[in-house]
Design a protein around this motif. Structure first.
Motif, mmCIF file in Angstrom:
data_model
loop_
_atom_site.group_PDB
_atom_site.id
_atom_site.type_symbol
_atom_site.label_atom_id
_atom_site.label_comp_id
_atom_site.label_asym_id
_atom_site.label_seq_id
_atom_site.Cartn_x
_atom_site.Cartn_y
_atom_site.Cartn_z
ATOM 1 N N LYS A 162 0.853 -1.192 0.000
ATOM 2 C CA LYS A 162 0.000 0.000 0.000
ATOM 3 C C LYS A 162 0.885 1.236 0.000
ATOM 4 C CE LYS A 162 -4.014 1.851 2.511
ATOM 5 N NZ LYS A 162 -4.868 1.665 3.734
ATOM 6 N N MET A 219 1.364 5.612 -0.894
ATOM 7 C CA MET A 219 0.657 6.889 -0.792
ATOM 8 C C MET A 219 1.563 7.997 -1.300
ATOM 9 S SD MET A 219 -0.538 8.554 2.845
ATOM 10 C CE MET A 219 -1.123 10.232 3.025
ATOM 11 N N TYR A 227 1.808 12.312 -1.244
ATOM 12 C CA TYR A 227 1.212 13.423 -0.498
ATOM 13 C C TYR A 227 2.115 14.650 -0.593
ATOM 14 C CZ TYR A 227 -1.798 15.238 3.305
ATOM 15 O OH TYR A 227 -2.707 15.940 4.050
ATOM 16 N N ILE A 265 -1.490 10.378 7.557
ATOM 17 C CA ILE A 265 -0.672 9.219 7.185
ATOM 18 C C ILE A 265 -1.005 8.018 8.067
ATOM 19 C CG2 ILE A 265 1.694 8.323 7.028
ATOM 20 C CD1 ILE A 265 2.571 11.228 6.411
ATOM 21 N N VAL A 314 -4.338 6.477 6.997
ATOM 22 C CA VAL A 314 -4.228 5.699 5.757
ATOM 23 C C VAL A 314 -3.490 4.385 6.016
ATOM 24 C CG1 VAL A 314 -3.240 5.674 3.434
ATOM 25 C CG2 VAL A 314 -4.332 7.754 4.305
ATOM 26 N N PRO A 319 -0.213 3.378 5.315
ATOM 27 C CA PRO A 319 0.455 2.807 4.144
ATOM 28 C C PRO A 319 1.765 2.122 4.526
ATOM 29 C CG PRO A 319 0.945 5.129 4.311
ATOM 30 C CD PRO A 319 0.050 4.798 5.473
ATOM 31 N N VAL A 327 5.285 5.976 1.775
ATOM 32 C CA VAL A 327 4.732 7.307 1.514
ATOM 33 C C VAL A 327 5.744 8.115 0.719
ATOM 34 C CG1 VAL A 327 3.734 9.397 2.496
ATOM 35 C CG2 VAL A 327 3.526 7.230 3.733
ATOM 36 N N TYR A 367 -8.027 10.505 -1.545
ATOM 37 C CA TYR A 367 -8.678 10.610 -0.234
ATOM 38 C C TYR A 367 -9.132 12.050 0.010
ATOM 39 C CZ TYR A 367 -7.511 5.831 1.108
ATOM 40 O OH TYR A 367 -7.454 4.459 1.183
ATOM 41 N N PRO A 404 -4.206 13.457 -0.620
ATOM 42 C CA PRO A 404 -3.342 12.288 -0.755
ATOM 43 C C PRO A 404 -3.940 11.290 -1.743
ATOM 44 C CG PRO A 404 -4.511 12.224 1.342
ATOM 45 C CD PRO A 404 -4.860 13.521 0.696
ATOM 46 N N VAL A 435 -3.723 7.214 -2.891
ATOM 47 C CA VAL A 435 -3.322 5.934 -2.302
ATOM 48 C C VAL A 435 -3.586 4.812 -3.297
ATOM 49 C CG1 VAL A 435 -3.699 4.316 -0.401
ATOM 50 C CG2 VAL A 435 -3.802 6.781 0.016
#
Length: 272
Positions: free
Chosen positions: A37, A39, A41, A61, A64, A66, A69, A253, A264, A266
């Motif tokens: 996963k 992300m 941002y 963060i 989410v 993840p 990132v 998101y 962000p 994802v």
């Protein structure tokens, strides 16, 4: 006697069934899929006066949750973000993740660039730069790359941020240069960042010649900027080569609409 022969028949039947089962071919267990996963941002670090508070960004963060990132507009010991110091390191501490910062340029008494955060074991950290067209000028940009592993699957994760000027020439150069850079990568890569380019732009067309888009069917239409009145798609997740990953979920998101001027983005990818 009848009872005796009946018992023998039962024993023989059980024995023959057991022997038949022994001869059955083994059943392969279905292979468990490994997913990651990620992300991207843009944390709005370039705002006038700096970021008021890192905790809301860290909470986005954490919510989410993840594995990786990509952060853009990241300051390191600048005057405008003096109270936060090394922002990548601080966000790493607040989220419980490893971090790596790549400098694009000296700025405002410190450094400015991109960063990555990782929950996965980091095997290597590397930084690169993307230049601008000399005739146009503008800001040099950075590429923060880490090599990570998840359940023995090794790949790169990259954060980058292309030029923001209305003239596209710098982004076109940076897209071409970035593709050439990626061609020398030894492992598959997931790229996440603020590319300041809309889906129909020449910049994105250049990237799509080498990378696959993480959004469904390569059709990135959900707006990512600005959070106050979203009207543009400029933040993306891409990957290469095509057979290295399989996108399963891709989301913008929009609930994170106060912490930055970018939403962000994802994505969840199966690692092939």
């Amino acid at each position: 006697m009848n009872k005796f022969f009946y018992a023998l028949m039962i024993v023989g039947l059980l024995f023959s069934c057991g022997k038949s089962n022994d001869n059955l071919p083994p059943v392969d267990e279905p292979e468990e899929k490994i997913s990651v996963k990620v992300m991207t941002y843009n944390i709005y670090g370039a705002r006038s006066g700096g970021i008021p508070d890192l905790e809301p960004i860290a909470e986005v963060i954490r919510r989410v949750n993840p594995d990786l990132v990509a952060l853009q507009e990241v300051d390191k010991f600048t005057n405008r973000n003096q109270k936060h110091g090394d922002i990548a390191r601080k966000l790493g501490e607040l989220t419980g993740m490893d971090y790596f910062f790549a400098k694009a340029m000296d700025y405002n008494g410190g450094e400015y660039g991109d960063a990555v955060l990782s929950k996965l074991p980091v095997l290597e950290k590397s930084a690169f730069n993307l230049e601008v067209e000399p005739a146009l000028g503008g800001e040099r940009r950075s590429v923060a790359r880490i090599k990570v592993t998840k359940e023995d699957k090794v790949f790169y994760f990259v954060s980058t941020h292309f030029d923001h000027l209305s003239d596209e020439r710098n982004r076109i150069k940076q897209a071409n240069d970035f593709v050439e850079l990626a061609k020398d990568f030894e492992w598959p890569v997931i790229v996440a960042g603020d590319l300041n380019a809309t889906p129909e732009s020449k910049t994105i067309r250049i990237l799509k010649d080498y990378f696959s888009m993480g959004c469904p069917n390569g059709n990135c239409t959900q707006y990512t900027f600005p959070t106050s009145n979203a009207s543009k798609t400029i933040d993306y997740i891409l990957y290469a080569p095509l057979n290295a990953f399989t996108p399963s979920i891709y989301s913008v998101y929009t609930w994170a609409n106060q912490e930055s001027d970018h939403f962000p983005v994802v994505g969840i990818f199966e690692i092939n």
